[in-house]
Design an enzyme around this catalytic site. Structure first.
Site, PDB file in Angstrom:
ATOM      1  N   ASN A  73       0.768  -1.247   0.000  1.00 16.47           N
ATOM      2  CA  ASN A  73       0.000   0.000   0.000  1.00 16.47           C
ATOM      3  C   ASN A  73       0.801   1.300   0.000  1.00 16.47           C
ATOM      4  OD1 ASN A  73      -2.597  -1.301   0.179  1.00 16.47           O
ATOM      5  ND2 ASN A  73      -2.107  -1.786   2.295  1.00 16.47           N
ATOM      6  N   TYR A  74       2.068   1.274   0.399  1.00 18.97           N
ATOM      7  CA  TYR A  74       2.778   2.541   0.609  1.00 18.97           C
ATOM      8  C   TYR A  74       4.067   2.710  -0.179  1.00 18.97           C
ATOM      9  CZ  TYR A  74      -0.534   3.282   4.375  1.00 18.97           C
ATOM     10  OH  TYR A  74      -1.698   3.466   5.086  1.00 18.97           O
ATOM     11  N   ILE A  75       4.725   1.619  -0.530  1.00 15.69           N
ATOM     12  CA  ILE A  75       5.996   1.723  -1.261  1.00 15.69           C
ATOM     13  C   ILE A  75       5.718   1.636  -2.759  1.00 15.69           C
ATOM     14  CG2 ILE A  75       8.210   0.611  -1.712  1.00 15.69           C
ATOM     15  CD1 ILE A  75       8.163  -0.421   1.173  1.00 15.69           C
TER      16      ILE A  75
END
Length: 705
Positions: A663-665
């Protein structure tokens, strides 16, 4: 008698056993035919895959920056949603004060949900029990029948629990034909509901199944855990579909709650669940073009923040000392969100888990020790966030001031701002900027930096590169507070890896001892080619876990047991008459050795000899210097890999790496890194992620976030 060469014991013996399965009467022609047919099947499968990939819509190559993205599709056709089957009563009672109580179907279904969880943490959770029993009493109060059930403690759900356990066991005993029939049925359902037509393309749908009824479990210490999650009916569901498309049929005797044709949204169906009144959606699958476009925009928005981050930080740092209280609170909140990846946070009602973010921090969530700030609160999913950090002096003073103004526990620290106002301010600094964009930016930026810090080169082994990647990922997980509890069987898992490492060290040392005497007659120049020093170093015992005679007996007993199990499985499955005798002979030999080994182990305490007994099939014989040295090199490689896995496993015990990676990288960082070091992306992205991030697979090795 099986003769074992100086190759690794376990691999060699497996090959010997595997050869025994071959039908000696099978002709060379037949074997070549099987090989040819296998190659043909693989080629056809490969061509089909290539054809599918060639036909796939590569939307990322057809991006138009001027396109109006409020209209998400022009054509949408689908088959609706799949409802869970209706409940079929089983008639198994529960006991109340030792007496059988039979329940009507709706109540029996509810009680069954609890009975199935009897031996789980949920079943033992007092909040879960209380909420379930309240639901049960409510349902019984609406029934025409009178039930004697008044107190939870006097109920015995075990008869129903045992019924469900028996069903599980019966399911495990299903025949191959029954399993194949179920698989075929699932494929048919997947074919019908699992795809839609989007703008003329066939695309995969995500979770098209309506959630079955059950008891709500929730995440963390949720106050509604154990509440009755009721069955969803067609009348509660809104279908979103193209105007010209055929509306899917609802279940017989029912009708859809609503049918709309909204081209600005990407969901296919929507309904509300009764426990938390949350809206549930059916979207396209993670690998679909719409989901992919959304992901790409998210990471591009985070990359855009790079252009503004210096200015934004300069602005909020200056505002930390503003004379206006609201401005100071907003600047302090931005500092925390930017530097520590805190979520923005929303106030929760009494019926929701008490989780907080930056704007909803309260008096009791912040303390001060040795000039540092200590944050201690429950974040998303009730995961504890604990961090003792140094902050800018102005931030420290502000937090002390905010806490003093809050006065008592329960009062907000940031009483003058909320998330809506904060995000509105952020969007004025950069279009589309929100607290989540900060989180995505900091996660990806940190990951890129941490990867560049790792001490690896293109010559590093795959295991070293994997450890380096996971260490960089771990720093992001720590930043984002993606923690997990240590698994209950963690020590057992770690012990298994440590035992495997001991076994490899022992085998390597045995082969070194076998080779050494054969090097003495070589010239100094030739002997230098077979330098055993690094391998001997790798084979040294762990001081905390030395290789003892007792351990060796357990080691060989484990090898014998596993080899016996393999042969038994082969014998029971597809052994032919021609090789059955061979298998029986080997089983008898293995069993005899296991019996001898156990006898030796029992007599160990009274024996004067410390030299362990080695079963015949695991004894080594010398073949040649080159083969023996090659075997030692292979074992050394496995020792290094296992040591790396042991370190990685231990370092990851309280950190969840998946969430940040999913979800974030920015996935292009991973793809670029893999291409730079020539690592298969499959090493870090399983099939589901490769499908989700198809658009990222085309990043080159020079990509920078």
């Amino acid at each position: 008698m099986v003769v074992v060469t100086s190759e690794p014991r376990e691999d060699n013996f497996k090959r010997v056993i595997k050869r025994s399965y071959s039908d000696d009467s099978e002709s060379e022609v037949a074997r070549k035919k099987i090989k040819t047919e296998g190659e043909k099947k693989r080629r056809v499968k490969r061509e089909q895959k290539e054809e599918e990939e060639a036909e796939e819509y590569e939307w990322w190559r057809d991006q138009n920056g001027d396109k109006d993205d409020t209209i998400r599709w022009t054509q949408l056709e689908h088959q609706g949603v799949l409802f869970p089957p209706e409940y079929v009563p089983h008639g198994v009672p529960i006991l109340y004060d030792g007496e059988k109580v039979y329940l009507e179907p709706e109540i029996e279904e509810l009680v069954g949900f609890f009975a199935a969880l009897l031996e789980t943490e949920h079943g033992a959770n007092p909040t879960f029990q209380r909420n379930f029993f309240n639901e049960l009493k409510l349902l019984m109060s609406k029934s025409k029948r009178k039930y004697p059930i008044k107190e939870f403690s006097r109920c015995d759900f075990r008869p129903m629990y045992e019924y469900f356990q028996k069903q599980k066991e019966e399911k495990k005993q299903m025949s191959k034909e029954e399993k194949a029939a179920l698989l075929e049925e699932r494929k048919m359902i997947e074919e019908k509901y699992g795809y839609c037509i989007l703008d003329g393309r066939r695309e995969k749908v995500g979770n098209f199944r309506i959630e079955p009824p059950g008891l709500f479990r929730g995440r963390g210490a949720h106050p509604k855990t154990g509440c009755y999650k009721r069955r969803v009916r067609a009348e509660q569901i809104t279908i979103n579909i193209g105007k010209d498309a055929k509306i899917p049929e609802p279940p017989k005797g029912s009708k859809w709650g609503n049918v709309i044709h909204d081209q600005t949204v990407t969901w296919l169906a929507m309904w509300k669940e009764n426990v938390n009144d949350n809206t549930k959606y059916v979207f396209l699958a993670a690998g679909s073009s719409l989901k992919g476009q959304s992901d790409l925009k998210k990471y591009e928005k985070a990359r855009e923040l790079k252009k503004h981050i210096v200015r934004i930080r300069k602005d909020y740092m200056a505002a930390l000392t503003s004379s206006d209280g609201k401005t100071r609170q907003r600047a302090t909140a931005l500092y925390l969100i930017d530097r520590f990846a805190l979520r923005a946070g929303n106030e929760k009602g009494d019926d929701q888990a008490d989780t907080v973010g930056c704007c909803s921090l309260r008096y009791e969530h912040v303390t001060f020790e040795d000039g540092k700030v200590v944050f201690d609160f429950l974040g998303k999913d009730s995961i504890r966030y604990y961090n003792k950090v140094e902050v800018h002096p102005a931030v420290y003073r502000n937090l002390v001031s905010f806490q003093r103004a809050a006065k008592t526990p329960g009062n907000l620290l940031f009483s003058l701002i909320n998330t809506v106002e904060l995000n509105k301010h952020l969007s004025s600094l950069m279009p589309g900027l929100s607290a989540k964009v900060f989180r995505t930016y900091n996660a990806s930026h940190t990951f890129q930096q941490e990867l560049e810090k790792q001490d690896v080169t293109p010559a590093s082994s795959i295991h070293e590169l994997t450890l380096a990647y996971n260490r960089a990922n771990r720093q992001v997980a720590v930043l984002c507070n993606h923690q997990r509890a240590v698994a209950k069987n963690f020590s057992g898992q770690l012990s298994k890896i440590a035992d495997r490492l001991m076994g490899l060290r022992y085998e390597c040392r045995r082969h070194i001892d076998l080779l050494k005497p054969n090097l003495t007659d070589l010239s100094l120049a030739d002997r230098a080619k077979y330098d055993l020093a690094p391998f001997e170093q790798a084979c040294r015992d762990d001081p905390d876990r030395p290789i003892t005679t007792e351990w060796l007996y357990s080691y060989f007993a484990d090898l014998l047991t596993k080899d016996i199990e393999r042969l038994e499985k082969k014998k029971a499955s597809d052994a032919t008459q021609s090789n059955l005798d061979s298998i029986e002979e080997k089983l008898a030999s293995l069993s005899s050795e296991l019996s001898t080994l156990n006898s030796k182990k029992e007599a160990l305490s009274s024996s004067k000899s410390s030299k362990p007994y080695i079963p015949e099939m695991y004894r080594l014989t010398f073949n040649s210097i080159d083969k023996s040295f090659s075997t030692i090199q292979r074992l050394y490689t496995r020792i290094v890999a296992t040591k790396t896995a042991l370190v990685d496993k231990d370092e990851n015990k309280t950190t969840a790496l998946g969430t940040s990676k999913i979800n974030y990288i920015d996935p292009r960082i991973t793809v670029s890194w893999c291409k730079k070091f020539d690592i298969p992306v499959e090493k870090f992205f399983p099939k589901t992620l490769r499908e989700k991030f198809k658009w990222a697979m085309h990043a080159d090795k020079n990509f920078k976030f």
